[in-house]
Design an enzyme around this catalytic site. Structure first.
Site, PDB file in Angstrom:
ATOM      1  N   SER A 302      27.039  15.967  14.599  1.00  0.00           N
ATOM      2  CA  SER A 302      25.854  16.440  13.906  1.00  0.00           C
ATOM      3  C   SER A 302      25.062  15.286  13.282  1.00  0.00           C
ATOM      4  O   SER A 302      24.522  14.450  13.996  1.00  0.00           O
ATOM      5  CB  SER A 302      26.279  17.465  12.844  1.00  0.00           C
ATOM      6  OG  SER A 302      25.177  18.084  12.248  1.00  0.00           O
ATOM      7  N   ASP A 313      18.965   4.504  20.143  1.00  0.00           N
ATOM      8  CA  ASP A 313      17.710   4.673  20.883  1.00  0.00           C
ATOM      9  C   ASP A 313      16.644   3.678  20.441  1.00  0.00           C
ATOM     10  O   ASP A 313      15.807   3.245  21.245  1.00  0.00           O
ATOM     11  CB  ASP A 313      17.177   6.095  20.701  1.00  0.00           C
ATOM     12  CG  ASP A 313      17.916   7.111  21.564  1.00  0.00           C
ATOM     13  OD1 ASP A 313      18.808   6.706  22.322  1.00  0.00           O
ATOM     14  OD2 ASP A 313      17.589   8.308  21.464  1.00  0.00           O
ATOM     15  N   LYS A 327      27.216  17.514  19.205  1.00  0.00           N
ATOM     16  CA  LYS A 327      26.614  18.678  18.538  1.00  0.00           C
ATOM     17  C   LYS A 327      25.133  18.396  18.303  1.00  0.00           C
ATOM     18  O   LYS A 327      24.770  17.618  17.424  1.00  0.00           O
ATOM     19  CB  LYS A 327      27.302  18.992  17.208  1.00  0.00           C
ATOM     20  CG  LYS A 327      26.712  20.189  16.472  1.00  0.00           C
ATOM     21  CD  LYS A 327      27.478  20.447  15.177  1.00  0.00           C
ATOM     22  CE  LYS A 327      26.903  21.667  14.450  1.00  0.00           C
ATOM     23  NZ  LYS A 327      25.596  21.398  13.834  1.00  0.00           N
TER      24      LYS A 327
END
Length: 572
Positions: A302, A313, A327
């Site tokens: 999460s 990223d 998740k």
């Protein structure tokens, strides 16, 4: 002809889910709201009839809760009903605060006696300051004996409004005068999400984050600022291993410590386009250039995955460890009548490259009833690109840049943990050697301590999981059934049986490394709390060793992040 309430609950839940579709088949023009209303009428009438005519009395609260939970279980594991009796615990997790004495407790049976034990006071809490210790068995609260109480019953009595008083009486093992009485005042307990930060491996500033609550972002920011003041610190490691997540906003704010203000971190998309929300960092960063590594494992989920995935990223951090949980769903709470709550999945989140890291597609099932994966295998999963053009893949969690396979939990280690031999030994050892135990940075399980642990285990009481024996017995039976059993085969089985017999002393020595880790953690907890556990554990940590190796190898950090490479368009 009597049917169990379990089946009734399942049937009611199935009716709530299936009836709208069935009704719509009869009339395709039926409005969704009308179909839901009709289904609820059926459910309501069915329950009234059952409650009126069923041969036995029905527990209304339990039956309806079972029906609710059966319905929600068919959706996803994160959408759940939180009744009023569990609301306080839920809010404690979310906010990191509650009123009480500040200690974990656990229920266990020792030598046939069931009791509730202190499993770890928080550092600086009323319990810790008063002298309550891990391993103490609670026998009385105020004037009430706790004999036969569950951990939930004890917890409710220990919690309460701040500034209220209570008396707790315990039995302390391994001491002659074992009955101890403590007068305490409850306080607002704040769960520290950063149990330890400090300098390790000469030049690494380490920050351990255990959860994402309302205090997490500020605690990480404060730790980072303090570490940067130390001239030794040239690199930062953020440890998110076994961090199951929590408040999403905390992840955005933590990413904001390392990237420019206004950087996009997350997009949430719900069932319609109007619900889409974009999250950007809103505060000035602490440092946008210091080399950064983030540690993750299968327990990182999460908000942990948002933090690690966004930093990956954005090519702001090297991710080290094993693949995260996967998740990519977001939950929100809705109030219900009578102080209940519904925690409901409202959206999926997409990190800066545009990828969704959700592992399981709960909306689709395989033929056998199991849930489908969100993405296919790595070789054909959808490819996205980081800010510097590196390939990353959607679905299945966050894949580290430097992969380290998690250590397999050995069966004997599991047996030790299951029956709490490590817990009880640590309680005994600290009671007898409290003044001899060094600080966490210097403590080791020596030969003397390990041999003391081996002597502590009673071979007659140590319970192995007899998996080998059971499988061998099954194979014997199969060989006999299929006609392969003869004198020669039986002799080979007998030989194999002797080879597979457990030798406790040998097994303990064989797995000394993992067992020593368990013992160190338990002993440190009793003297230095969670801070000491973390400080001691990171001394011999493969992920940190890899981080040190990467930081110290000239150009390696930049090479992994492709910092000198050309930026490419992100694939959306």
């Amino acid at each position: 002809m009597k049917k169990t309430l379990k089946y009734f609950a399942w049937a009611c839940a199935a009716l709530c889910l299936a009836a709208p579709a069935a009704l719509a088949d009869d009339d395709k023009a039926v409005n969704d709201d009308a179909a839901v209303a009709r289904s609820l009428d059926i459910f309501n009438s069915l329950y009234k009839e059952l409650n009126t005519f069923y041969v036995d009395t029905i527990n209304a609260q339990k039956t309806i809760e079972n029906a609710i939970n059966a319905m929600l279980d068919d959706i996803d594991p994160y959408t759940e009903y939180i009744p009023a009796k569990e609301a306080d615990d839920f809010m404690t997790i979310s906010t990191g605060e509650y009123g009480g004495i500040g200690s974990y407790i656990m229920e266990r049976t020792v030598n046939g006696v069931k009791g509730v034990y202190i499993s770890g006071p928080y550092e600086g809490s009323p319990a810790a300051r008063a002298g309550i210790r891990t391993g103490d068995r609670i026998i009385m609260i105020d004037n009430d004996s706790t004999t036969g109480w569950t951990s939930d019953q004890v917890s409710k009595r220990l919690k309460g409004q701040a500034n209220t008083r209570l008396t707790v009486q315990v039995v302390r093992p391994w001491e002659e005068d074992s009955v101890k009485t403590f007068n305490l005042t409850r306080e607002t307990i704040s769960v520290n999400p950063v149990p330890y930060y400090g300098v390790t491996r000469d030049n690494i500033g380490y920050i351990g984050l255990s959860t994402f609550n309302e205090k997490s972002a500020q605690q990480v920011r404060d730790a980072l600022i303090e570490l940067k003041k130390d001239p030794r610190v040239k690199n930062i490691v953020l440890d998110l291993r076994s961090n199951g997540g929590g408040i999403v906003e905390g992840a955005i704010q933590i990413v904001g410590c390392f990237v420019p203000k206004g950087t996009q971190v997350l997009v949430m998309r719900g069932r319609d386009k109007s619900s889409e929300r974009t999250y950007k960092t809103t505060t000035d960063p602490v440092d946008t250039s210091i080399p950064l590594a983030v540690l993750i494992d299968g327990g990182s989920a999460s908000a942990s995955e948002i933090t690690a995935g966004a930093l990956q990223d954005l090519d702001r951090a090297v991710i080290i460890g094993s693949r995260s949980f996967g998740k990519g769903l977001v939950q929100s709470t809705r109030t219900l009548p009578y102080d209940g709550m519904l925690k409901v999945t409202i959206a999926k989140y997409y990190i800066p490259s545009g990828r969704l890291i959700q592992e399981v597609d709960y909306g689709n099932r395989n033929a056998d009833g199991s849930y489908k994966k969100t993405s296919a295998a790595d070789s054909i999963a959808q490819i996205f690109h980081t800010a510097h053009g590196r390939e990353v893949r959607g679905g299945g969690g966050i894949t580290p840049d430097i992969k380290i396979e998690p250590r397999e939990l050995k069966r004997i280690v599991y047996n030790i943990m299951r029956d709490q031999w490590d817990f009880d030994f640590a309680t005994k050892y600290v009671a007898q050697h409290r003044d001899e135990i060094p600080n966490p940075a210097d403590f080791e399980i020596t030969d003397e301590i390990f041999n003391e642990f081996k002597a502590f285990i009673d071979p007659a009481k140590f319970e192995y999981d007899k998996v080998c024996e059971q499988q061998l017995a099954t194979l014997r039976k199969t060989a006999t059934t299929e006609g392969y059993m003869n004198d020669s085969t039986a002799a080979q089985f007998d030989r194999l049986e002797q080879m597979l017999k457990h030798d406790l002393d040998h097994d303990l020595d064989l797995h000394r490394r993992d067992i020593s880790t368990l013992l160190s953690q338990e002993i440190m907890d009793r003297l230095y709390y969670q801070r000491g556990q973390v400080q001691n554990a990171i001394k011999n940590d493969e992920c940190l060793d890899k981080a040190q190796e990467m930081f110290n190898k000239p150009g390696e950090y930049n090479r992994i992040l492709n910092i000198t490479g050309k930026k490419s368009k992100k694939k959306r």
